[in-house]
Design a protein around this motif. Structure first.
Motif, mmCIF file in Angstrom:
data_model
loop_
_atom_site.group_PDB
_atom_site.id
_atom_site.type_symbol
_atom_site.label_atom_id
_atom_site.label_comp_id
_atom_site.label_asym_id
_atom_site.label_seq_id
_atom_site.Cartn_x
_atom_site.Cartn_y
_atom_site.Cartn_z
ATOM 1 N N PRO A 72 0.832 -1.208 0.000
ATOM 2 C CA PRO A 72 0.000 0.000 0.000
ATOM 3 C C PRO A 72 0.862 1.252 0.000
ATOM 4 O O PRO A 72 1.959 1.267 0.551
ATOM 5 N N ALA A 73 0.331 2.307 -0.619
ATOM 6 C CA ALA A 73 1.049 3.581 -0.624
ATOM 7 C C ALA A 73 0.963 4.253 0.738
ATOM 8 O O ALA A 73 1.889 4.961 1.153
ATOM 9 N N TRP A 74 -0.137 4.059 1.428
ATOM 10 C CA TRP A 74 -0.354 4.696 2.720
ATOM 11 C C TRP A 74 -1.154 3.766 3.623
ATOM 12 O O TRP A 74 -1.876 2.890 3.156
ATOM 13 N N VAL A 75 -0.996 3.960 4.911
ATOM 14 C CA VAL A 75 -1.754 3.211 5.926
ATOM 15 C C VAL A 75 -2.157 4.212 7.004
ATOM 16 O O VAL A 75 -1.308 4.955 7.511
ATOM 17 N N THR A 76 -3.438 4.237 7.353
ATOM 18 C CA THR A 76 -3.914 5.119 8.415
ATOM 19 C C THR A 76 -4.592 4.286 9.484
ATOM 20 O O THR A 76 -5.436 3.436 9.187
ATOM 21 N N TRP A 132 4.583 -2.786 6.639
ATOM 22 C CA TRP A 132 4.619 -2.113 5.335
ATOM 23 C C TRP A 132 5.645 -0.979 5.387
ATOM 24 O O TRP A 132 5.302 0.209 5.465
ATOM 25 N N ALA A 161 5.332 2.142 3.072
ATOM 26 C CA ALA A 161 4.106 2.943 3.118
ATOM 27 C C ALA A 161 4.270 4.100 4.098
ATOM 28 O O ALA A 161 5.027 4.014 5.075
ATOM 29 N N VAL A 174 2.796 5.640 7.037
ATOM 30 C CA VAL A 174 1.885 5.143 8.060
ATOM 31 C C VAL A 174 1.617 6.249 9.074
ATOM 32 O O VAL A 174 2.552 6.836 9.626
ATOM 33 N N GLN A 178 -2.620 9.346 -4.051
ATOM 34 C CA GLN A 178 -1.461 8.570 -3.597
ATOM 35 C C GLN A 178 -1.551 7.095 -3.965
ATOM 36 O O GLN A 178 -0.594 6.355 -3.799
ATOM 37 N N GLY A 214 -4.505 2.270 -0.497
ATOM 38 C CA GLY A 214 -3.959 2.255 0.853
ATOM 39 C C GLY A 214 -4.748 1.323 1.748
ATOM 40 O O GLY A 214 -5.600 0.554 1.297
ATOM 41 N N SER A 226 -7.819 -0.490 -2.521
ATOM 42 C CA SER A 226 -7.619 -0.132 -1.115
ATOM 43 C C SER A 226 -8.350 -1.117 -0.203
ATOM 44 O O SER A 226 -9.314 -1.786 -0.594
#
Length: 261
Positions: free
Chosen positions: A31-35, A52, A55, A57, A96, A99, A128
């Motif tokens: 993933p490009a991002w993790v929230t 990750w 990513a 995060v 992005q 994610g 996502s």
């Protein structure tokens, strides 16, 4: 609402297990991002950053005390960041790429979080993932007895509207329908953990870190102590200890979903 990171971290092994059971079903590769919404003191968000490493995060929590503890984590991965903020105000990153949106034991505090899930599901890029765990124990004696005590003449005025009931979360089939209709391949399930707690008044000690927080915030210290004493007696009757510990069943609801192309 004020949170106590030290109190919450008690029973951390039991509190953390649903997170790992949730994360184990997330199949995101890169993933490009993790929230992490409602990240608390951040230890579990660090697990996401380690899984990750490429990513971005971010852990978000409304409690300044929790975020302070999270930012003080030793050995935190370089791709990890924390910020104070409201779950209701969060918006998925734009432009992005796919994610992972994860929220572990937090959305139950947000009235109408189902509408937030619908909104987020529309905003996320194809590919996502959404991963959510919420407690499904609002009908358990620990919660029922608290609400019943709050409704007695002594406490009803001060605690009117403070405690929410079983409408705090949806049932698994409702979450499944929401996600599938939003265009996701969804996996929704529930687990009832038969938790064995040690010590004196262990169920009371458990709920001090979570379910009792609204009562703590609503009452002056002296009144809260009186409420807790009454409530503790009810819990001791409802959850009698055995020679090897006190059994505290805990139902949790999980949803993991990937947005189709």
């Amino acid at each position: 609402m004020k949170w106590d990171p030290t109190q919450y971290s008690r029973f951390s092994g039991l509190r953390d297990r649903p997170f790992h059971d949730l994360l184990g079903r997330v199949g995101a590769d890169a993933p490009a991002w993790v929230t992490d919404l409602g990240c608390g003191s951040g230890e579990l968000t660090a697990v996401l950053a380690a899984r990750w490493p490429d990513a971005a995060v971010r852990g978000i929590d409304s409690s300044v005390d929790m975020i302070g503890s999270a930012r003080a984590l030793e050995g935190a991965p370089a791709n990890l960041d924390f910020s104070a903020g409201s779950i209701q105000d969060w918006e998925p990153p734009q432009g992005q790429g796919p994610g992972v949106l994860l929220s572990n034991a937090a959305l139950q505090w947000v009235p109408g979080h189902q509408e937030l899930l619908r909104h987020w599901s529309k905003q996320l890029d194809a590919g996502s993932w959404i991963a959510v765990q919420v407690p499904g124990n609002f009908g358990a004696l620990s919660h029922v007895l608290m609400r019943e005590l709050a409704q007695t003449p002594r406490w009803s005025s001060a605690l009117a509207g403070v405690l929410r009931g079983e409408d705090s979360v949806s049932e698994p089939d409702e979450y499944l329908e929401l996600l599938v209709e939003a265009g996701y391949d969804a996996d929704v399930w529930e687990t009832s953990y038969q938790q064995v707690l040690a010590g004196s008044d262990p169920v009371l000690d458990w709920v001090r870190g979570t379910a009792l927080r609204p009562v703590m915030n609503a009452l002056p210290a002296g009144d809260y102590q009186a409420f807790e004493a009454e409530y503790g007696q009810l819990l001791r009757t409802a959850y009698p200890p055995k020679s090897w510990g006190t059994v505290f069943p805990f139902r949790r609801i999980f949803l993991v979903a990937r947005k189709r192309a």
